[in-house]
Design an enzyme around this catalytic site. Sequence first.
Site, PDB file in Angstrom:
ATOM      1  N   LYS A  13       0.842  -1.212   0.000  1.00 45.92           N
ATOM      2  CA  LYS A  13       0.000   0.000   0.000  1.00 45.92           C
ATOM      3  C   LYS A  13       0.875   1.261   0.000  1.00 45.92           C
ATOM      4  O   LYS A  13       0.664   2.172  -0.783  1.00 45.92           O
ATOM      5  CB  LYS A  13      -0.936   0.029   1.227  1.00 45.92           C
ATOM      6  CG  LYS A  13      -1.845  -1.178   1.352  1.00 45.92           C
ATOM      7  CD  LYS A  13      -2.758  -1.070   2.557  1.00 45.92           C
ATOM      8  CE  LYS A  13      -2.035  -1.002   3.886  1.00 45.92           C
ATOM      9  NZ  LYS A  13      -1.319  -2.240   4.256  1.00 45.92           N
ATOM     10  N   ARG A 153      11.489  -0.382  10.810  1.00 53.24           N
ATOM     11  CA  ARG A 153      10.381  -0.080  11.734  1.00 53.24           C
ATOM     12  C   ARG A 153      10.387  -1.030  12.920  1.00 53.24           C
ATOM     13  O   ARG A 153      10.656  -2.214  12.763  1.00 53.24           O
ATOM     14  CB  ARG A 153       9.046  -0.200  10.969  1.00 53.24           C
ATOM     15  CG  ARG A 153       8.627   1.107  10.334  1.00 53.24           C
ATOM     16  CD  ARG A 153       7.485   0.964   9.381  1.00 53.24           C
ATOM     17  NE  ARG A 153       6.329   0.247   9.924  1.00 53.24           N
ATOM     18  CZ  ARG A 153       5.180   0.112   9.267  1.00 53.24           C
ATOM     19  NH1 ARG A 153       5.034   0.634   8.064  1.00 53.24           N
ATOM     20  NH2 ARG A 153       4.180  -0.546   9.793  1.00 53.24           N
ATOM     21  N   ARG A 164      -0.064  -8.548  13.410  1.00 50.31           N
ATOM     22  CA  ARG A 164      -0.715  -7.515  12.582  1.00 50.31           C
ATOM     23  C   ARG A 164      -1.588  -8.163  11.509  1.00 50.31           C
ATOM     24  O   ARG A 164      -2.654  -7.649  11.167  1.00 50.31           O
ATOM     25  CB  ARG A 164       0.339  -6.607  11.944  1.00 50.31           C
ATOM     26  CG  ARG A 164       0.875  -5.578  12.936  1.00 50.31           C
ATOM     27  CD  ARG A 164       2.200  -4.989  12.522  1.00 50.31           C
ATOM     28  NE  ARG A 164       2.236  -4.436  11.186  1.00 50.31           N
ATOM     29  CZ  ARG A 164       3.370  -4.226  10.509  1.00 50.31           C
ATOM     30  NH1 ARG A 164       4.525  -4.522  11.051  1.00 50.31           N
ATOM     31  NH2 ARG A 164       3.325  -3.694   9.313  1.00 50.31           N
TER      32      ARG A 164
HETATM   33  P1  AP5 Z   1       4.851  -1.500   1.880  1.00 50.37           P
HETATM   34  O1  AP5 Z   1       4.509  -0.737   0.654  1.00 50.37           O
HETATM   35  O2  AP5 Z   1       5.609  -0.799   2.951  1.00 50.37           O
HETATM   36  O3  AP5 Z   1       3.552  -2.253   2.426  1.00 50.37           O
HETATM   37  P2  AP5 Z   1       2.279  -1.678   3.215  1.00 50.37           P
HETATM   38  O4  AP5 Z   1       1.080  -2.372   2.655  1.00 50.37           O
HETATM   39  O5  AP5 Z   1       2.287  -0.195   3.235  1.00 50.37           O
HETATM   40  O6  AP5 Z   1       2.615  -2.295   4.621  1.00 50.37           O
HETATM   41  P3  AP5 Z   1       2.575  -1.674   6.098  1.00 50.37           P
HETATM   42  O7  AP5 Z   1       3.268  -2.681   6.964  1.00 50.37           O
HETATM   43  O8  AP5 Z   1       3.090  -0.264   6.132  1.00 50.37           O
HETATM   44  O9  AP5 Z   1       1.090  -1.693   6.356  1.00 50.37           O
HETATM   45  P4  AP5 Z   1       0.429  -1.665   7.716  1.00 50.37           P
HETATM   46  O10 AP5 Z   1      -0.964  -1.460   7.290  1.00 50.37           O
HETATM   47  O11 AP5 Z   1       0.677  -2.832   8.591  1.00 50.37           O
HETATM   48  O12 AP5 Z   1       1.195  -0.489   8.493  1.00 50.37           O
HETATM   49  P5  AP5 Z   1       0.791   1.019   8.780  1.00 50.37           P
HETATM   50  O13 AP5 Z   1       1.996   1.845   8.700  1.00 50.37           O
HETATM   51  O14 AP5 Z   1      -0.410   1.414   7.990  1.00 50.37           O
HETATM   52  O15 AP5 Z   1       5.695  -2.794   1.395  1.00 50.37           O
HETATM   53  C1  AP5 Z   1       6.221  -3.703   2.350  1.00 50.37           C
HETATM   54  C2  AP5 Z   1       7.590  -4.208   1.836  1.00 50.37           C
HETATM   55  O16 AP5 Z   1       7.380  -4.946   0.626  1.00 50.37           O
HETATM   56  C3  AP5 Z   1       8.570  -3.078   1.480  1.00 50.37           C
HETATM   57  O17 AP5 Z   1       9.858  -3.488   1.827  1.00 50.37           O
HETATM   58  C4  AP5 Z   1       8.453  -2.955  -0.055  1.00 50.37           C
HETATM   59  O18 AP5 Z   1       9.663  -2.516  -0.640  1.00 50.37           O
HETATM   60  C5  AP5 Z   1       8.137  -4.393  -0.443  1.00 50.37           C
HETATM   61  N1  AP5 Z   1       7.312  -4.502  -1.629  1.00 50.37           N
HETATM   62  C6  AP5 Z   1       6.251  -3.699  -1.988  1.00 50.37           C
HETATM   63  N2  AP5 Z   1       5.733  -4.127  -3.153  1.00 50.37           N
HETATM   64  C7  AP5 Z   1       6.474  -5.219  -3.539  1.00 50.37           C
HETATM   65  C8  AP5 Z   1       6.418  -6.114  -4.660  1.00 50.37           C
HETATM   66  N3  AP5 Z   1       5.504  -5.957  -5.623  1.00 50.37           N
HETATM   67  N4  AP5 Z   1       7.309  -7.127  -4.683  1.00 50.37           N
HETATM   68  C9  AP5 Z   1       8.244  -7.299  -3.721  1.00 50.37           C
HETATM   69  N5  AP5 Z   1       8.350  -6.474  -2.634  1.00 50.37           N
HETATM   70  C10 AP5 Z   1       7.457  -5.448  -2.552  1.00 50.37           C
HETATM   71  O19 AP5 Z   1       0.281   0.920  10.304  1.00 50.37           O
HETATM   72  C11 AP5 Z   1       1.189   0.685  11.368  1.00 50.37           C
HETATM   73  C12 AP5 Z   1       0.434   0.705  12.688  1.00 50.37           C
HETATM   74  O20 AP5 Z   1      -0.204   1.982  12.875  1.00 50.37           O
HETATM   75  C13 AP5 Z   1      -0.707  -0.311  12.802  1.00 50.37           C
HETATM   76  O21 AP5 Z   1      -0.248  -1.585  13.241  1.00 50.37           O
HETATM   77  C14 AP5 Z   1      -1.611   0.368  13.849  1.00 50.37           C
HETATM   78  O22 AP5 Z   1      -1.089   0.204  15.144  1.00 50.37           O
HETATM   79  C15 AP5 Z   1      -1.504   1.842  13.480  1.00 50.37           C
HETATM   80  N6  AP5 Z   1      -2.520   2.282  12.519  1.00 50.37           N
HETATM   81  C16 AP5 Z   1      -2.278   2.805  11.281  1.00 50.37           C
HETATM   82  N7  AP5 Z   1      -3.410   3.143  10.675  1.00 50.37           N
HETATM   83  C17 AP5 Z   1      -4.420   2.835  11.526  1.00 50.37           C
HETATM   84  C18 AP5 Z   1      -5.833   2.931  11.445  1.00 50.37           C
HETATM   85  N8  AP5 Z   1      -6.452   3.419  10.357  1.00 50.37           N
HETATM   86  N9  AP5 Z   1      -6.549   2.504  12.515  1.00 50.37           N
HETATM   87  C19 AP5 Z   1      -5.958   2.026  13.631  1.00 50.37           C
HETATM   88  N10 AP5 Z   1      -4.615   1.891  13.769  1.00 50.37           N
HETATM   89  C20 AP5 Z   1      -3.846   2.296  12.724  1.00 50.37           C
END
Ligand code: AP5
Length: 206
Positions: A13, A153, A164
Amino acid sequence: MRFILLGPPGAGKGTQAQILAKTLGVPQLSTGDMLRAHVALKSELGLQVNRYLQSGGLVPDEIILQMIENRLQEADAQIGFVFDGFPRTLIQAKELEFICQKLNIKLDGVIFIKVSDDEIVERVCGRCVDVTTGQIYHVKYNPPPPGVEIKIRDDDQEEIVRHRLNVYKENTAPLVQFYESKGILKIVDGTGLIGSVTQRVLESVN
Ligand code: AP5
């Protein structure tokens, strides 16, 4: 252009939101990034939410919704946005509808990025981020250029990633059906090269 990127942790994402934001000229609204910025600043909100981020649990809906309503009223979000990591619960999705109504905003679509559990763990456990720009990299699939200062992270450890993933399945996966029933869901295969996924995402929004 007003889109939601939906999908499990590590689906890509953030990666796709960074590219879409640049391509479409709209801001990436990542609730994860916003929360981590508060934690880094040790703001009152940061101190309040840190434990949720560390454990991989969800931050309470009311905190997230207030943050989003405020962010949507900033000048750069008036031309459009890409939501990354929001909404994440049915309550957030339903409240977003009220916020959109109130602010006279119409969502153009929800893009669900589909990736298997095993690939997710490998992706997240190899993720690194540019300290200065926030650019997302992967040690194997998208390594950072030499000289870039990177960080990992706190919540990208395998045990927390698996938690998660469970939190996602319980709370966020039902949004796929929610948006499907509204007729605005697009499903995109999130596997393969990052550029190929981008192409599929762009095709789905055009
Ligand atoms: P990346 O693009 O970073 O993936 P992502 O889907 O953004 O993953 P996140 O771990 O950031 O999502 P998340 O939802 O768990 O975390 P968030 O920060 O929102 O890609 C991941 C890896 O894969 C990278 O190394 C990338 O290079 C690689 N990659 C990408 N595409 C690829 C491909 N095609 N092939 C190979 N490799 C690839 O949330 C963190 C925390 O914040 C949550 O746990 C929660 O505590 C809190 N939080 C955030 N938003 C909310 C909300 N709305 N409500 C409640 N709590 C929230």
